[in-house]
Design a protein around this motif. Structure first.
Motif, PDB file in Angstrom:
ATOM      1  N   LEU A   1       0.830  -1.193   0.000  1.00 48.30           N
ATOM      2  CA  LEU A   1       0.000   0.000   0.000  1.00 48.30           C
ATOM      3  C   LEU A   1       0.872   1.254   0.000  1.00 48.30           C
ATOM      4  O   LEU A   1       0.567   2.250  -0.682  1.00 48.30           O
ATOM      5  CB  LEU A   1      -0.940  -0.003   1.211  1.00 48.30           C
ATOM      6  CG  LEU A   1      -1.849   1.216   1.364  1.00 48.30           C
ATOM      7  CD1 LEU A   1      -2.719   1.425   0.119  1.00 48.30           C
ATOM      8  CD2 LEU A   1      -2.729   1.075   2.609  1.00 48.30           C
ATOM      9  N   LEU A   2       1.991   1.213   0.725  1.00 51.28           N
ATOM     10  CA  LEU A   2       2.888   2.357   0.763  1.00 51.28           C
ATOM     11  C   LEU A   2       3.466   2.639  -0.626  1.00 51.28           C
ATOM     12  O   LEU A   2       3.543   3.806  -1.065  1.00 51.28           O
ATOM     13  CB  LEU A   2       4.010   2.112   1.776  1.00 51.28           C
ATOM     14  CG  LEU A   2       5.043   3.231   1.915  1.00 51.28           C
ATOM     15  CD1 LEU A   2       4.379   4.548   2.309  1.00 51.28           C
ATOM     16  CD2 LEU A   2       6.120   2.837   2.936  1.00 51.28           C
ATOM     17  N   GLU A   3       3.847   1.586  -1.332  1.00 53.19           N
ATOM     18  CA  GLU A   3       4.368   1.764  -2.692  1.00 53.19           C
ATOM     19  C   GLU A   3       3.299   2.361  -3.600  1.00 53.19           C
ATOM     20  O   GLU A   3       3.580   3.241  -4.446  1.00 53.19           O
ATOM     21  CB  GLU A   3       4.854   0.416  -3.237  1.00 53.19           C
ATOM     22  CG  GLU A   3       6.105  -0.109  -2.561  1.00 53.19           C
ATOM     23  CD  GLU A   3       7.285   0.835  -2.741  1.00 53.19           C
ATOM     24  OE1 GLU A   3       7.412   1.464  -3.827  1.00 53.19           O
ATOM     25  OE2 GLU A   3       8.074   0.970  -1.780  1.00 53.19           O
ATOM     26  N   ALA A   4       2.064   1.894  -3.444  1.00 54.31           N
ATOM     27  CA  ALA A   4       0.967   2.433  -4.267  1.00 54.31           C
ATOM     28  C   ALA A   4       0.718   3.896  -3.962  1.00 54.31           C
ATOM     29  O   ALA A   4       0.436   4.708  -4.863  1.00 54.31           O
ATOM     30  CB  ALA A   4      -0.301   1.616  -4.044  1.00 54.31           C
ATOM     31  N   LEU A   5       0.839   4.262  -2.717  1.00 49.02           N
ATOM     32  CA  LEU A   5       0.654   5.659  -2.335  1.00 49.02           C
ATOM     33  C   LEU A   5       1.758   6.526  -2.930  1.00 49.02           C
ATOM     34  O   LEU A   5       1.518   7.668  -3.381  1.00 49.02           O
ATOM     35  CB  LEU A   5       0.632   5.794  -0.812  1.00 49.02           C
ATOM     36  CG  LEU A   5      -0.574   5.184  -0.085  1.00 49.02           C
ATOM     37  CD1 LEU A   5      -0.387   5.236   1.431  1.00 49.02           C
ATOM     38  CD2 LEU A   5      -1.864   5.895  -0.482  1.00 49.02           C
ATOM     39  N   ARG A   6       2.970   6.021  -2.927  1.00 50.76           N
ATOM     40  CA  ARG A   6       4.093   6.789  -3.481  1.00 50.76           C
ATOM     41  C   ARG A   6       3.963   6.958  -5.008  1.00 50.76           C
ATOM     42  O   ARG A   6       4.283   8.020  -5.565  1.00 50.76           O
ATOM     43  CB  ARG A   6       5.397   6.098  -3.135  1.00 50.76           C
ATOM     44  CG  ARG A   6       5.795   6.260  -1.649  1.00 50.76           C
ATOM     45  CD  ARG A   6       6.991   5.404  -1.314  1.00 50.76           C
ATOM     46  NE  ARG A   6       7.446   5.642   0.065  1.00 50.76           N
ATOM     47  CZ  ARG A   6       8.332   4.884   0.698  1.00 50.76           C
ATOM     48  NH1 ARG A   6       8.857   3.828   0.069  1.00 50.76           N
ATOM     49  NH2 ARG A   6       8.709   5.180   1.924  1.00 50.76           N
ATOM     50  N   ASP A   7       3.476   5.905  -5.666  1.00 56.44           N
ATOM     51  CA  ASP A   7       3.319   5.990  -7.132  1.00 56.44           C
ATOM     52  C   ASP A   7       2.170   6.926  -7.501  1.00 56.44           C
ATOM     53  O   ASP A   7       2.271   7.727  -8.448  1.00 56.44           O
ATOM     54  CB  ASP A   7       3.084   4.599  -7.716  1.00 56.44           C
ATOM     55  CG  ASP A   7       4.307   3.697  -7.569  1.00 56.44           C
ATOM     56  OD1 ASP A   7       5.425   4.242  -7.359  1.00 56.44           O
ATOM     57  OD2 ASP A   7       4.142   2.470  -7.638  1.00 56.44           O
ATOM     58  N   GLY A   8       1.052   6.813  -6.772  1.00 58.92           N
ATOM     59  CA  GLY A   8      -0.100   7.665  -7.030  1.00 58.92           C
ATOM     60  C   GLY A   8      -0.730   7.400  -8.397  1.00 58.92           C
ATOM     61  O   GLY A   8      -0.413   6.438  -9.108  1.00 58.92           O
ATOM     62  N   VAL A   9      -1.653   8.270  -8.822  1.00 61.54           N
ATOM     63  CA  VAL A   9      -2.357   8.185 -10.102  1.00 61.54           C
ATOM     64  C   VAL A   9      -2.335   9.577 -10.725  1.00 61.54           C
ATOM     65  O   VAL A   9      -2.619  10.572 -10.042  1.00 61.54           O
ATOM     66  CB  VAL A   9      -3.809   7.694  -9.906  1.00 61.54           C
ATOM     67  CG1 VAL A   9      -4.565   7.775 -11.224  1.00 61.54           C
ATOM     68  CG2 VAL A   9      -3.817   6.267  -9.364  1.00 61.54           C
ATOM     69  N   ASP A  10      -2.008   9.609 -11.986  1.00 64.04           N
ATOM     70  CA  ASP A  10      -1.939  10.879 -12.726  1.00 64.04           C
ATOM     71  C   ASP A  10      -0.953  11.842 -12.061  1.00 64.04           C
ATOM     72  O   ASP A  10      -1.174  13.060 -12.010  1.00 64.04           O
ATOM     73  CB  ASP A  10      -3.313  11.538 -12.837  1.00 64.04           C
ATOM     74  CG  ASP A  10      -4.296  10.715 -13.670  1.00 64.04           C
ATOM     75  OD1 ASP A  10      -3.819   9.926 -14.500  1.00 64.04           O
ATOM     76  OD2 ASP A  10      -5.509  10.861 -13.450  1.00 64.04           O
ATOM     77  N   GLY A  11       0.106  11.241 -11.475  1.00 65.47           N
ATOM     78  CA  GLY A  11       1.152  12.050 -10.866  1.00 65.47           C
ATOM     79  C   GLY A  11       0.785  12.638  -9.531  1.00 65.47           C
ATOM     80  O   GLY A  11       1.539  13.459  -8.990  1.00 65.47           O
ATOM     81  N   VAL A  12      -0.321  12.205  -8.944  1.00 66.51           N
ATOM     82  CA  VAL A  12      -0.748  12.721  -7.632  1.00 66.51           C
ATOM     83  C   VAL A  12      -0.401  11.670  -6.579  1.00 66.51           C
ATOM     84  O   VAL A  12      -0.983  10.573  -6.569  1.00 66.51           O
ATOM     85  CB  VAL A  12      -2.261  13.035  -7.606  1.00 66.51           C
ATOM     86  CG1 VAL A  12      -2.665  13.561  -6.227  1.00 66.51           C
ATOM     87  CG2 VAL A  12      -2.615  14.026  -8.694  1.00 66.51           C
ATOM     88  N   ARG A  13       0.588  11.986  -5.716  1.00 62.27           N
ATOM     89  CA  ARG A  13       0.953  11.050  -4.641  1.00 62.27           C
ATOM     90  C   ARG A  13      -0.214  10.883  -3.671  1.00 62.27           C
ATOM     91  O   ARG A  13      -0.915  11.833  -3.340  1.00 62.27           O
ATOM     92  CB  ARG A  13       2.159  11.594  -3.881  1.00 62.27           C
ATOM     93  CG  ARG A  13       3.497  11.404  -4.567  1.00 62.27           C
ATOM     94  CD  ARG A  13       4.594  12.198  -3.866  1.00 62.27           C
ATOM     95  NE  ARG A  13       4.628  11.938  -2.433  1.00 62.27           N
ATOM     96  CZ  ARG A  13       5.346  10.968  -1.847  1.00 62.27           C
ATOM     97  NH1 ARG A  13       6.060  10.140  -2.617  1.00 62.27           N
ATOM     98  NH2 ARG A  13       5.354  10.816  -0.557  1.00 62.27           N
ATOM     99  N   GLY A  14      -0.385   9.633  -3.223  1.00 62.41           N
ATOM    100  CA  GLY A  14      -1.424   9.345  -2.239  1.00 62.41           C
ATOM    101  C   GLY A  14      -2.776   9.086  -2.837  1.00 62.41           C
ATOM    102  O   GLY A  14      -3.751   8.861  -2.106  1.00 62.41           O
ATOM    103  N   SER A  15      -2.892   9.106  -4.164  1.00 66.62           N
ATOM    104  CA  SER A  15      -4.191   8.832  -4.784  1.00 66.62           C
ATOM    105  C   SER A  15      -4.148   7.483  -5.478  1.00 66.62           C
ATOM    106  O   SER A  15      -3.117   7.054  -5.983  1.00 66.62           O
ATOM    107  CB  SER A  15      -4.549   9.939  -5.788  1.00 66.62           C
ATOM    108  OG  SER A  15      -3.629   9.942  -6.870  1.00 66.62           O
ATOM    109  N   LEU A  16      -5.312   6.809  -5.483  1.00 67.97           N
ATOM    110  CA  LEU A  16      -5.431   5.514  -6.164  1.00 67.97           C
ATOM    111  C   LEU A  16      -6.478   5.549  -7.265  1.00 67.97           C
ATOM    112  O   LEU A  16      -6.767   4.512  -7.862  1.00 67.97           O
ATOM    113  CB  LEU A  16      -5.769   4.412  -5.134  1.00 67.97           C
ATOM    114  CG  LEU A  16      -4.720   4.125  -4.059  1.00 67.97           C
ATOM    115  CD1 LEU A  16      -5.205   3.010  -3.137  1.00 67.97           C
ATOM    116  CD2 LEU A  16      -3.389   3.747  -4.685  1.00 67.97           C
ATOM    117  N   ALA A  17      -7.050   6.713  -7.522  1.00 65.78           N
ATOM    118  CA  ALA A  17      -8.054   6.849  -8.589  1.00 65.78           C
ATOM    119  C   ALA A  17      -8.008   8.281  -9.111  1.00 65.78           C
ATOM    120  O   ALA A  17      -7.680   9.213  -8.358  1.00 65.78           O
ATOM    121  CB  ALA A  17      -9.444   6.510  -8.060  1.00 65.78           C
TER     122      ALA A  17
END
Length: 829
Positions: free
Chosen positions: A795-811
């Motif tokens: 989950l931490l890695e997913a938060l760091r990657d983010g979506v559309d360049g927004v850290r902490g987002s998953l959608a």
């Protein structure tokens, strides 16, 4: 003795005295004045009779018998003196000895009666000797006939003496004891014949001494006394042996275990041993006092002492002592009036009999106590001590007996388990838990009795109902439901009305199905009913395998907790508008070494029923807080949500454990959300609120999970102030196709907005669902659209990657290029 018997006895005594007086009067009329030399012989003659009469003692051998040496002295006089002097000297010696005995306390009636009898006997013996040719005189030699004359005369005189003795004495004893003359005459006849023969031998010896030297006549009393004592010693030994043998037989008969039998046997035995007319045993340490009375014919009375008829005159008694020395009763004897009471050796016999009777009574009571305890233990072994119902052992016995009996109809076994009973124990205490069990047991027993069924308690909150003679298998569930209907009414406990809910499983008996297998099948069905959330389920063979796995998992639970086989995964919760992660909910999985990953529905009920729930919860909480600490250290301000078992909420140590873990990880209590299962907290709101008060005061946030699926959603929100409401995934999945589901979602969102609560939707699978929820005003959601449950690091890695360049987002945001401000309501705790 009755008045009639007493009168006849006095009449007999009077007749004997009248005849004896006549004999003495006739003899006195024939006397001539003796010379001075003849006076010596007369004095010696009187002394012989007096000594012989005085040398007597009672020997009791089944009746009273007095042995004396008087017969030998009197027989000696019959051949040495003229008839008139023999009668007068015998009467004088007898009266002298009787007067001496009377002075020592002997009965006057007995003295006169026995004296008269002796005078009649010596008169008969004197004239028998005279008829045989013995014609003695005082002048000259005492022995004037040939020795053969005395050889014939002495036996004839002894026979005449014995004839009178054996006629008058049995008649007297028969009147005194109430028995027949023939019966008394036969009693101890051999002993009395021996006494007569001994008297004859003693008389013959005396005559021989006189023939040798007349001056030796003065030594006859001494020889008479010595021979008498020797004979009496031997006779006493025989009498004692016979008495002790009879006593031993009587005391052996007391060795029974039945108190009634002991008392009755004792009363009859005392009559036989002591020759009593009546004997009675009275017990004082019972209420009412008990009395048993018997005579030679058997038991006369057995009952309360106060209602007993008047007994015969009781002349001897012996107290019966208890183990502590106190008297518990008394043995009383009514002896014949001529027996003289208990004397000498008989006192020790009475003491021995009384001691044996006391021991027998105490032993019988001890046996009765042991028998009662044994029956009580046997009953306890088959009955539940709390409710009085049959226990597991009794149920299995009934099932086994039922299999052996042939009969029509179907047999079924229903196993009943109370839902949330542990909550009652934990909240109100075991005393109220026991009170609830007793109430439930009483209701089930009464309802089962109306349907011809039997109820047993198997332990804890499990009950079994045995249904017999069912008309058809299909009626088993119907009849079980009707019995369980008795639990619908609430039970008052500690000022509260507690609703009793139960889950039941029912299994049908059949050929080859043992009692243990039938019980197991009902248990399997019962747990299926619990998992399905229904009241009763019948056993189906195809659904049985899971229960075997649960049994196996229960045995492996301790190892799994200790070795950390339970792993925590985290499903992200996102802001529906921005797509940013705001929290994560824990999902626990059992990584079983053989079965692989097991979902909570496969093992969570086992954990909740075990003693390891506290350790399990603490380990899961620790892993959740470690993940939270890792995210916050990386700069992501999230919170973590943890599902809490209702059993944990009823544990008074639970708040302390949670706060200690938060302090140990240096985390803000507001970053922890405890999710309460709405469907499992109904009916225990007050207890849950007391436990959660300290957590809410410390800042821990509360969420109500699966909102809307229970029956008391609004009641729970009003009773337990929470911070979040979670919409169940079933409403989210159906909101596009079901107006009712959409209305439920809408009303929940509006309720949250009006109360200032965060609303989280579960099971968001599609973008359309996300859009619809956002439009209704729901601010947060979780589901596969945003991510499945994952490890804390993933989950931490997913938060760091983010979506559309927004850290902490998953959608992606629902409003690209716009800034979405999330208004998160966090009212004070």
């Amino acid at each position: 003795m009755s008045e009639g018997e007493t009168g006849r006895l006095r009449l007999l005594t009077g007749l004997v005295l009248f005849l004896a007086a006549g004999c003495v009067a006739w003899a006195a009329a024939q006397l001539a004045a003796p010379s001075p030399a003849e006076w010596l012989y007369l004095v010696i003659a009187v002394g012989l009779v007096a000594v012989g009469t005085a040398c007597s003692a009672p020997v009791r051998i089944r009746t009273q018998l007095r042995l004396s040496a008087a017969s030998a002295a009197m027989l000696t006089l019959t051949v040495l003196l003229p008839p008139e002097w023999t009668i007068v000297c015998a009467a004088t010696g007898v009266l002298f000895a009787r007067l001496v005995a009377r002075h020592r306390g002997a009965s006057l009636h007995k003295a006169l009666h026995n004296g008269g009898k002796d005078i009649l006997a010596v008169t008969a013996a004197t004239y028998a000797a005279w008829a045989a040719g013995v014609h003695s005189s005082l002048d000259g030699d005492l022995l004037t006939q040939h020795w053969t004359t005395y050889v014939v005369a002495l036996p004839l005189a002894a026979a005449a003496f014995a004839a009178v003795e054996h006629t008058v004495t049995p008649a007297t004893v028969a009147l005194a004891t109430g028995r027949s003359w023939a019966q008394v005459w036969r009693t101890d006849l051999d002993v009395r014949v021996l006494v007569d023969f001994a008297g004859l031998l003693l008389a013959g010896a005396a005559v021989g001494l006189v023939a040798f030297d007349p001056r030796l006549l003065i030594a006859i009393p001494l020889a008479q006394l010595v021979l008498y004592l020797l004979y009496m010693h031997r006779l006493h030994l025989r009498a004692e042996r016979a008495t002790w043998e009879q006593l031993a037989a009587a005391t052996d008969a007391l060795n029974g275990v039945d108190l009634d039998g002991v008392l009755r046997t004792a009363a009859r035995g005392a009559v036989a041993v002591f020759g009593a007319r009546q004997a009675q045993v009275e017990l004082w340490d019972v209420e009412p006092c008990r009395l048993v009375r018997a005579d030679v014919d058997g038991v006369l009375y057995d009952g309360p002492s106060s209602k007993a008829p008047q007994p015969a005159e009781l002349t001897a008694s012996r107290f019966l002592g208890g183990r502590d020395g106190s008297a518990i009763g008394v043995l009383r004897l009514a002896l014949p009036p001529l027996t003289g009471g208990i004397q000498g050796r008989e006192e020790s016999t009475l003491r021995a009999f009384g001691a044996s009777l006391t021991t027998a009574i105490l032993n019988a009571r001890a046996y009765a106590d042991l028998h009662e305890q044994s029956e009580r233990h046997a009953s306890d072994a088959r009955h539940d001590s709390l409710t009085g119902l049959d226990n597991r052992r009794a149920l299995l016995d009934r099932l086994g007996d039922a299999q052996e009996q042939s009969g029509s109809g179907t047999r079924a076994l229903a196993l009943v388990d109370l839902n949330r009973f542990k909550e009652v124990n934990d909240t109100l205490g075991h005393a109220f838990g026991d009170q609830l069990l007793v109430e439930v047991a009483g209701r089930l027993d009464a309802a089962a009795g109306e349907h011809g069924a039997r109820v047993a308690r198997l332990g804890g909150d499990e009950f079994a109902i045995l249904l017999d003679n069912l008309p058809a298998p299909a009626t088993a569930i119907h009849r079980a439901r009707r019995i369980l209907d008795c639990l619908r009414e609430p039970v008052g406990l500690a000022g509260m009305q507690v609703t009793v809910q139960a889950s039941a499983g029912i299994a049908l008996a059949g050929p080859g199905v043992s009692a243990g297998e039938l019980l197991r099948r009902a248990d399997v069905a019962m747990y299926q009913a619990k998992r399905a959330g229904v009241s009763i389920v019948d056993y189906q063979h195809g659904r049985d395998t899971a229960d075997h796995r649960q049994l196996s998992l229960g045995g492996e639970l301790a190892r799994a907790v200790a070795e950390g086989e339970f792993a925590v995964r985290f499903q992200p919760i996102v802001d529906l508008g921005s797509g940013e992660v705001v929290a994560a909910e824990t999902r626990t999985r059992w990584q079983h070494p053989r079965h692989g990953v097991l979902l909570p529905k496969q093992w969570l009920p086992i954990v909740e029923r075990s003693d390891l729930l506290g350790a399990f919860t603490a380990r899961v909480l620790r892993q959740a807080l470690l993940g939270l600490r890792e995210w916050q250290s990386a700069g992501f301000d999230l919170s973590v949500a943890l599902n809490v078992s209702p059993h944990s909420l009823l544990d008074p140590t639970f708040p302390t454990m949670v706060l200690d873990e938060l302090r140990a990880h240096r985390l803000d209590p507001a970053s922890l959300v405890l999710e309460l299962a709405e469907t499992t907290s109904v009916g225990q709101l007050q207890a849950v609120e007391r436990v959660l008060a300290s957590l809410r005061a410390a800042g821990v946030r509360l969420a109500l999970d699966d909102f809307g699926t229970g029956q008391s959603s609004l009641s729970i929100v009003s009773e337990i102030p929470v911070h979040e409401l979670k919409i169940d995934h079933t409403f989210v999945a159906a909101m596009r196709t079901s107006a009712q589901a959409a209305a439920a979602v809408r009303s929940t969102v509006e309720l949250g907005r009006s109360l200032g609560l965060t609303v989280v939707a579960e099971g968001v699978e599609t973008a359309d669902q996300r859009q619809a929820l956002w439009e209704l005003g729901c601010t947060a959601g979780q589901g596969h659209l945003f991510g499945r449950a994952m490890k804390a690091g993933e989950l931490l890695e997913a938060l760091r990657d983010g979506v559309d360049g927004v850290r902490g987002s998953l959608a992606p945001s629902l409003h690209p290029g716009a800034t979405v401000i999330a208004l998160r309501n966090r009212p004070p705790a």
